[in-house]
Write an enzyme that holds these catalytic residues in place. Structure first.
Site, PDB file in Angstrom:
ATOM      1  N   ASP A  11     -36.964 119.193 -17.384  1.00  0.00           N
ATOM      2  CA  ASP A  11     -35.906 119.693 -18.183  1.00  0.00           C
ATOM      3  C   ASP A  11     -37.126 120.129 -19.196  1.00  0.00           C
ATOM      4  O   ASP A  11     -37.374 120.166 -20.667  1.00  0.00           O
ATOM      5  CB  ASP A  11     -35.634 118.086 -19.632  1.00  0.00           C
ATOM      6  CG  ASP A  11     -36.313 117.207 -19.069  1.00  0.00           C
ATOM      7  OD1 ASP A  11     -36.131 116.214 -20.228  1.00  0.00           O
ATOM      8  OD2 ASP A  11     -37.602 117.900 -18.864  1.00  0.00           O
ATOM      9  N   ASP A  16     -43.459 119.708 -19.123  1.00  0.00           N
ATOM     10  CA  ASP A  16     -43.040 119.922 -17.953  1.00  0.00           C
ATOM     11  C   ASP A  16     -43.760 121.215 -17.315  1.00  0.00           C
ATOM     12  O   ASP A  16     -43.509 121.795 -16.139  1.00  0.00           O
ATOM     13  CB  ASP A  16     -41.402 120.298 -18.144  1.00  0.00           C
ATOM     14  CG  ASP A  16     -39.967 118.938 -18.398  1.00  0.00           C
ATOM     15  OD1 ASP A  16     -40.465 118.567 -19.914  1.00  0.00           O
ATOM     16  OD2 ASP A  16     -39.624 118.424 -17.383  1.00  0.00           O
ATOM     17  N   ASN A  40     -35.454 117.130 -22.703  1.00  0.00           N
ATOM     18  CA  ASN A  40     -35.645 116.821 -23.273  1.00  0.00           C
ATOM     19  C   ASN A  40     -34.753 118.565 -25.036  1.00  0.00           C
ATOM     20  O   ASN A  40     -34.732 118.116 -26.102  1.00  0.00           O
ATOM     21  CB  ASN A  40     -36.821 118.482 -23.905  1.00  0.00           C
ATOM     22  CG  ASN A  40     -38.135 117.001 -23.462  1.00  0.00           C
ATOM     23  OD1 ASN A  40     -37.829 115.655 -23.811  1.00  0.00           O
ATOM     24  ND2 ASN A  40     -38.400 117.713 -22.420  1.00  0.00           N
ATOM     25  N   THR A 124     -39.262 114.806 -13.346  1.00  0.00           N
ATOM     26  CA  THR A 124     -39.564 115.235 -14.720  1.00  0.00           C
ATOM     27  C   THR A 124     -38.791 115.125 -15.757  1.00  0.00           C
ATOM     28  O   THR A 124     -39.089 115.360 -17.208  1.00  0.00           O
ATOM     29  CB  THR A 124     -41.438 116.327 -15.098  1.00  0.00           C
ATOM     30  OG1 THR A 124     -40.477 117.356 -15.232  1.00  0.00           O
ATOM     31  CG2 THR A 124     -41.737 115.982 -13.839  1.00  0.00           C
ATOM     32  N   PHE A 165     -37.613 107.757 -22.110  1.00  0.00           N
ATOM     33  CA  PHE A 165     -36.611 108.430 -22.113  1.00  0.00           C
ATOM     34  C   PHE A 165     -35.962 109.268 -21.262  1.00  0.00           C
ATOM     35  O   PHE A 165     -34.499 109.122 -20.992  1.00  0.00           O
ATOM     36  CB  PHE A 165     -37.376 109.894 -23.390  1.00  0.00           C
ATOM     37  CG  PHE A 165     -36.440 111.213 -23.293  1.00  0.00           C
ATOM     38  CD1 PHE A 165     -36.120 112.066 -22.192  1.00  0.00           C
ATOM     39  CD2 PHE A 165     -35.037 111.099 -24.330  1.00  0.00           C
ATOM     40  CE1 PHE A 165     -35.608 112.879 -22.849  1.00  0.00           C
ATOM     41  CE2 PHE A 165     -34.382 112.000 -24.707  1.00  0.00           C
ATOM     42  CZ  PHE A 165     -34.226 113.111 -23.420  1.00  0.00           C
ATOM     43  N   ASN A 166     -36.638 109.462 -19.910  1.00  0.00           N
ATOM     44  CA  ASN A 166     -36.092 110.062 -18.658  1.00  0.00           C
ATOM     45  C   ASN A 166     -34.710 109.815 -18.560  1.00  0.00           C
ATOM     46  O   ASN A 166     -33.998 109.529 -17.720  1.00  0.00           O
ATOM     47  CB  ASN A 166     -37.134 110.803 -17.703  1.00  0.00           C
ATOM     48  CG  ASN A 166     -37.855 111.940 -18.270  1.00  0.00           C
ATOM     49  OD1 ASN A 166     -37.360 112.506 -18.741  1.00  0.00           O
ATOM     50  ND2 ASN A 166     -39.017 112.200 -17.501  1.00  0.00           N
ATOM     51  N   HIS A 239     -47.870 113.636 -20.007  1.00  0.00           N
ATOM     52  CA  HIS A 239     -46.662 112.945 -19.201  1.00  0.00           C
ATOM     53  C   HIS A 239     -46.365 113.718 -17.761  1.00  0.00           C
ATOM     54  O   HIS A 239     -46.780 112.956 -16.589  1.00  0.00           O
ATOM     55  CB  HIS A 239     -45.575 112.159 -19.689  1.00  0.00           C
ATOM     56  CG  HIS A 239     -44.886 111.659 -20.757  1.00  0.00           C
ATOM     57  ND1 HIS A 239     -45.688 111.108 -21.104  1.00  0.00           N
ATOM     58  CD2 HIS A 239     -44.820 112.735 -22.368  1.00  0.00           C
ATOM     59  CE1 HIS A 239     -45.738 110.706 -22.828  1.00  0.00           C
ATOM     60  NE2 HIS A 239     -45.250 111.225 -22.851  1.00  0.00           N
ATOM     61  N   ASP A 240     -45.680 115.114 -17.718  1.00  0.00           N
ATOM     62  CA  ASP A 240     -45.036 115.226 -16.451  1.00  0.00           C
ATOM     63  C   ASP A 240     -46.276 116.177 -15.574  1.00  0.00           C
ATOM     64  O   ASP A 240     -45.692 115.893 -14.157  1.00  0.00           O
ATOM     65  CB  ASP A 240     -44.081 116.791 -16.796  1.00  0.00           C
ATOM     66  CG  ASP A 240     -42.867 115.489 -17.188  1.00  0.00           C
ATOM     67  OD1 ASP A 240     -42.220 116.891 -18.432  1.00  0.00           O
ATOM     68  OD2 ASP A 240     -42.101 114.178 -17.550  1.00  0.00           O
TER      69      ASP A 240
HETATM   70  O1  RIB Z   1     -40.773 110.106 -21.932  1.00  0.00           O
HETATM   71  C1  RIB Z   1     -41.712 111.243 -21.831  1.00  0.00           C
HETATM   72  C2  RIB Z   1     -40.457 111.642 -20.912  1.00  0.00           C
HETATM   73  O2  RIB Z   1     -39.024 112.777 -21.501  1.00  0.00           O
HETATM   74  C3  RIB Z   1     -41.215 113.354 -20.559  1.00  0.00           C
HETATM   75  O3  RIB Z   1     -40.683 113.723 -19.269  1.00  0.00           O
HETATM   76  C4  RIB Z   1     -40.944 114.400 -21.234  1.00  0.00           C
HETATM   77  O4  RIB Z   1     -41.062 115.622 -20.934  1.00  0.00           O
HETATM   78  C5  RIB Z   1     -39.152 114.225 -21.843  1.00  0.00           C
HETATM   79  O5  RIB Z   1     -38.901 114.173 -20.376  1.00  0.00           O
HETATM   80 CA    CA Z   2     -39.812 116.295 -18.885  1.00  0.00          CA
END
Ligand code: RIB
Ligand code: CA
Length: 310
Positions: A11, A16, A40, A124, A165-166, A239-240
């Site tokens: 996303d 990403d 996102n 991701t 979040f994901n 993160h990703d």
């Molecule tokens: O919580 C972080 C994740 O949520 C990452 O993948 C960021 O890109 C969002 O998608």
């Molecule tokens: Ca992401």
């Protein structure tokens, strides 16, 4: 050398975009396609962002638009971090790359069903596309070599104290994936929050001096600024791309088998990845959960990944 065949479901999203960069030229990865999901930002934004990234990097990888809504819950986005476009910061050339006509979920199903080789699903973003694919065509499950996701946490979340979040953005899809029976590597906030992209890292990558490093720097300028504003981080947690780094060199992570369940029932803890770190429940582990990261190795892999571009 056998390359790991992957479908990257994402996303974009600043981090990403770095995951796409890292996978795009790696000699150890065969990036079969990129499927895009709302997360996102809305799907209109995330699909455009994915096309801009592959066009900017000159990657000959097909991009497919997937689901624009979670399976059940209402849509949520993360504009506070990624901006109105979902990829605020970089200025791209006029976009000429086009989406593939096939829906991302259908691409996942078709590719897995047609493949004689194992394929790893890397997610991701919210897991809507993979969750829908599994429900639409259960026969793909045995064709998935492993699900490597950025998502969840066995400690604290980043949307609520419980949820990342994901996962919370489509906990039902995550539930489908975590109960699929396939091997899972969960790269959660527990390790991604150790990969903070400090200004010194941005300066280091800027010295690579090519189109990929310029994109990285332009992305991180926005990403790190918004992470500082929202969380007070001195550097944005990248993160990703850790999911891709793990596939390139698994020693970048330390993982621990755990039984991980997605909470889709409660209110305050909705979307939590309940990871049984100590094995209290004596349930069979269903996920290799990342518990540590070799941060130096990770940043070296990012620099090496950038250097693969002209
Ligand atoms: O919580 C972080 C994740 O949520 C990452 O993948 C960021 O890109 C969002 O998608
Ligand atoms: Ca992401």
């Amino acid at each position: 050398m056998d390359r790991t065949k992957i479908i990257l479901d994402c996303d974009p999203g600043h981090d990403d975009a770095v995951a796409i960069m890292l996978a795009g030229k790696s000699p150890k990865i065969d990036l079969l396609g990129i499927t895009v999901v709302a997360g996102n930002q809305t799907l209109d934004n995330t699909q455009r962002n994915a096309l801009n990234v592959v066009q900017c990097l000159g990657l000959d990888v097909p991009v497919y638009a997937g689901c624009g809504q979670p399976m059940i819950r209402e849509k949520m986005t993360a504009g506070d971090i990624h901006g109105k476009t979902g990829l605020d910061g970089p200025v791209f050339e006029p976009l000429t790359r086009k989406l593939e006509p096939e829906h991302g979920v259908n691409f996942i199903i078709r590719t897995l069903m047609e493949s004689n080789d194992p394929i790893t699903m890397v997610t991701t973003g919210p897991m809507t596309n993979l969750g829908m694919a599994i429900r639409m065509e259960p026969r793909i499950v045995e064709k998935i070599q492993r699900i490597v996701l950025m998502g969840g946490a066995y400690t604290n979340g980043n949307v609520t104290p419980a949820a990342e979040f994901n996962i919370i953005a489509d906990a039902d899809a995550a539930y489908v994936c975590f109960t699929s029976g396939r091997p899972i590597t969960m790269v959660g906030l527990d390790v991604t929050r150790k990969a903070l992209c400090y200004p010194s890292i941005v300066e280091r990558m800027d010295k690579v001096g090519n189109k990929a490093s310029k994109l990285f720097v332009d992305l991180m300028k926005h990403f790190c600024k918004s992470q500082k504003e929202v969380f007070g981080w001195e550097g944005g947690p990248l993160h990703d791309p850790i999911t891709v780094a793990y596939l390139i060199d698994p020693t970048v992570l330390t993982t621990k088998p755990m039984h991980a369940e997605i909470d889709i029932r409660s209110t305050q803890s909705y979307g939590r990845t309940n990871c049984d770190y100590f094995g209290y429940q004596k349930k069979e582990p269903n996920a290799d959960v990342a518990i540590d990261i070799d941060v130096e190795k990770f940043w070296n892999m990012i620099e090496e990944g950038l250097r693969l571009y002209s």
